[in-house]
Design an enzyme around this catalytic site. Sequence first.
Site: not given
Length: 322
Positions: A100-101, A104, A106, A109-110, A151
């Site tokens: 989910p954007v 919290g 990541g 970063a992913a 992250d």
Amino acid sequence: MPAISVTAPAKVILFGEHTVVYGHPAIAVPIHELVARVTIIPQPTRSGPPEIEAPQIDLRTSLDRLPPEHPIVRAFQLVAEALGLDHWPALHLHLTSSIPVASGMGSSAATAVALVRALSAFMGRPLSDAEVCELAYRLEQRHHGTPSGIDNTVITFDRPIFFVRYQPVEFLTFAAPLHLLIADTGVKSLTREAVAGVRQRWEKDPILYEARFKAIGELTRRAKEALIRGKIEEVGTLMTENHRLLVEIGVSSPELDRLVKAAVSAGALGAKLSGGGQGGIMIALAQPHTAHLVEQALYQAGAVNVFSTVIPAPTSHKAISP
Ligand code: MEV
């Protein structure tokens, strides 16, 4: 040049979000059930710029049509620089994510890690973990302003970490598995804004805020010892204490507080917000026999989604420079 598909996991921060930006330690773990995935397919019969497809954000275009500051364009640029490329072959890049954007976990970063890994591997020159981590950090800087780097580090190395900014990352072995419930408030929250808010409050009252930051730092060091010794009850107590201090630095929300309270009342060993806060997700540490009660309580207290995961107890504990 064969097709390639790469995934990068989500993450949760167990201890020390926000204060990690100020040089205090934090602990984070990868969450493998949720991933960003980048697939790259060669197009040897075509010439022209790379084609980009990210169906979840309705993006179907070619690289040259995206604005120069777009994270995908930056990822192509950074990898081209790192590999010394002056052009990209015709290719089709497909990006999806189940993370989910603005929650919290990541997600940005992913995506950054998966893009950098996929592009360099596609060119037959996979970058090392340390290089991937560095380039993903530079992409995160664009997105977040002043990220601590936790992250991109936990996601790149894909292991539980004890992280202190500008210091070698320490990989952790937990002595006992952690049964975590991750509950989404459904409230989207931008980390950049939460981090900026803490900075403003810190600038107004540095003495008070330094004391709170220090308290979170000390608690995080105690949590590290508790995790590597398998003292799960203590880990839970420290999580709830960390949440209380996060409330004091102004990054919680009524929704998060309600979920934390509900989880603890239903028998969780501890609970706290995780990540940027002010919405997004919270985590609760359960025991296997109470997990379903805690899950029910979280839904009753307003969570829009709850999922459970187990952070396994892996096998080594040592410091390694990235
Ligand atoms: C974001 O996942 C964690 C924060 O501490 C920001 C950062 O470390 O860059 C809030």
